[in-house]
Design a protein around this motif. Structure first.
Motif, PDB file in Angstrom:
ATOM      1  N   THR A  14       0.844  -1.196   0.000  1.00  0.00           N
ATOM      2  CA  THR A  14       0.000   0.000   0.000  1.00  0.00           C
ATOM      3  C   THR A  14       0.879   1.246   0.000  1.00  0.00           C
ATOM      4  N   THR A  15       0.574   2.169  -0.915  1.00  0.00           N
ATOM      5  CA  THR A  15       1.367   3.394  -1.044  1.00  0.00           C
ATOM      6  C   THR A  15       1.052   4.373   0.085  1.00  0.00           C
ATOM      7  N   SER A  16       1.811   5.443   0.128  1.00  0.00           N
ATOM      8  CA  SER A  16       1.594   6.485   1.137  1.00  0.00           C
ATOM      9  C   SER A  16       0.271   7.197   0.936  1.00  0.00           C
ATOM     10  N   TYR A  17      -0.318   7.062  -0.247  1.00  0.00           N
ATOM     11  CA  TYR A  17      -1.618   7.690  -0.520  1.00  0.00           C
ATOM     12  C   TYR A  17      -2.737   6.663  -0.567  1.00  0.00           C
ATOM     13  N   ASN A  69      -2.284  10.557  -5.936  1.00  0.00           N
ATOM     14  CA  ASN A  69      -1.809  11.870  -5.494  1.00  0.00           C
ATOM     15  C   ASN A  69      -1.430  12.767  -6.674  1.00  0.00           C
ATOM     16  N   GLU A  89       6.936   4.933  -5.679  1.00  0.00           N
ATOM     17  CA  GLU A  89       6.581   4.324  -4.388  1.00  0.00           C
ATOM     18  C   GLU A  89       7.029   2.870  -4.317  1.00  0.00           C
ATOM     19  N   ARG A  92      10.740   2.787  -3.620  1.00  0.00           N
ATOM     20  CA  ARG A  92      10.987   3.087  -2.207  1.00  0.00           C
ATOM     21  C   ARG A  92      10.612   1.894  -1.326  1.00  0.00           C
ATOM     22  N   HIS A  93       9.484   1.257  -1.657  1.00  0.00           N
ATOM     23  CA  HIS A  93       9.056   0.077  -0.889  1.00  0.00           C
ATOM     24  C   HIS A  93      10.107  -1.031  -0.972  1.00  0.00           C
TER      25      HIS A  93
END
Length: 431
Positions: A14-17, A69, A89, A92-93
């Motif tokens: 799950t992304t930050s958004y 986003n 994302e 980064r994950h």
């Protein structure tokens, strides 16, 4: 986990958004990380498998719903940007500081967004069968195929060997709901792809900004096209331009290959990518990039483009003159017949009957008004138009005039020039 969009094991995060991103992981865990996005990872898995001996490959599903986003003014998701943000994302994950991007067609779009917004993370960008568009479009066959109601026929047009490849393609077309079984879902998916799925240049505000970025890019780029791909020819002038103007680019055009090369020849596509990354590792592309873009060369390009544009205008003008000359000399036998019109004379609106006889380029006949027939004198007729002298007689006046006009299908349109001014007429053929 399992996903109908991935052949074999899949994972998600799950992304930050708040969006769920589905991805898969294959290959040599000691190899260079490669992210390969796609709307589905079914036929693309053959390419992933072909890359997995040399690279640590992560396939990312490019979603078409869920939160984002990167929003339009109306609050809807701008997928041309969002797919790139999703890839960021994912990197980064996975705790990837650097990776290579493998993009085929729509899969190149997240890579171009990354190149613009996070160039420090990309070791190389493969943009296969789709390049940013900074020049006008030549045709629209690919999009016409996308909206074709017969999905199987449309897909077969993009495969070199449809007898074996079409069943595979139709499986994944159905997986994203674009197979036509659900017309509403099909329209939604096809609409999203048509709006966002073919335009990497949407990462920039203008095409001019995109072109300048390509001239000064600091990331090694690889372009790959097939001669039988309708999308290559739809943007032919643009594709040739970006090959020659993307700083340090590597490019190949494969004769005989169609758009869906991941089905026809996945090993060949994978080998092209391996050769590109070997070139990146030896430093050839970055050696070229170490030098500023050749502005003198760019100016010569502009001058050559201006020359070609001027030549095209002159050629068209010459062709138009030749067509006019041919039309002037060519007879128009279809002009013969009777035409009826209502025209405005000084004494009011009157019915006029034009009876034309054509012999080669000679025009004869009569013009009847107010019950009086008057002959056409010195008449000429060709594909360019007709002309002749007439006399208009009325109880209280008589005036001579020069008639000219042109046939348009089953009608004639023209003017009669007299001392009292110009009288326009439009007459329909009498059946």
């Amino acid at each position: 986990m399992e996903s109908n969009l991935v052949r074999g094991p899949a994972e998600s995060f799950t992304t930050s958004y708040g969006a769920e991103i589905v991805y898969c992981e294959r290959g040599n865990k000691n190899g260079r990380p490669v992210i390969l996005p796609g709307f589905f990872l079914i036929t693309f898995m053959d390419i992933i498998d072909a890359l997995s001996d040399d690279f640590h490959v992560y396939g990312m599903v490019m979603r078409m719903d869920g939160p984002g986003n990167c929003l339009e003014a109306d609050g809807s998701v701008n997928w041309a940007h969002q797919w790139g943000a999703d890839e960021y994302e994912l990197a980064r994950h996975l705790e990837l500081e650097k990776f290579a991007h493998f993009g085929k067609c729509h899969g190149s779009i997240p890579g171009w967004w990354m190149a613009k917004n996070h160039p420090e993370m990309l070791e190389g960008l493969a943009s296969y069968f789709l390049a940013p568009h900074v020049k006008p479009q030549n045709a629209n066959k690919f999009i016409d195929l996308m909206i074709e109601a017969d999905r199987a026929w449309a897909m077969a047009e993009q495969i070199r060997r449809p007898e074996t490849g079409l069943p595979k393609k139709m499986e994944e077309v159905g997986a994203i709901g674009a197979g036509g079984d659900d017309p509403v879902q099909t329209q939604k998916v096809v609409g999203t792809i048509a709006k966002y799925g073919g335009y990497p240049e949407m990462a920039w505000d203008t095409q001019e900004e995109c072109a300048e970025f390509l001239r000064n890019i600091s990331i090694p780029v690889d372009y790959l096209f097939g001669t039988e791909d309708p999308l290559f020819h739809d943007w032919y002038d643009n594709n040739i331009w970006v090959i020659g103007n993307t700083r340090g680019a590597h490019a190949a055009i494969l004769q005989g290959e169609c758009h869906l090369m991941e089905i026809d020849c996945p090993e060949r596509v994978a080998n092209e990518f391996k050769a590109f990354m070997a070139e990146v590792d030896c430093g050839c592309a970055r050696e070229v990039m170490a030098h500023p873009f050749d502005r003198e060369h760019e100016q010569l390009n502009h001058e050559h483009e201006a020359f070609l544009a001027e030549k095209a205008r002159n050629d068209e003008a010459q062709a138009a003159n030749e067509r006019a000359t041919i039309a002037k000399d060519a007879p128009d036998p279809d002009l013969a017949g009777t035409y009826v019109a209502e025209i405005d004379l000084p004494i009011g609106r009157q019915r006029a009957v034009f009876s034309f006889n054509v012999d080669g380029t000679a025009l004869s006949g009569t013009v009847e008004m107010m019950g009086k027939q008057q002959p056409i004198e010195g008449g000429q007729a060709s594909m360019a138009g007709f002309s002749g002298s007439i006399t208009i007689k009325a109880p209280v006046f008589k005036m001579k005039g020069q008639m000219s006009g042109k046939r348009e299908g089953d009608a004639i349109k023209g003017i009669m020039k007299t001392k009292m001014g110009e009288i326009a007429f439009e007459a329909d053929r009498q059946q």
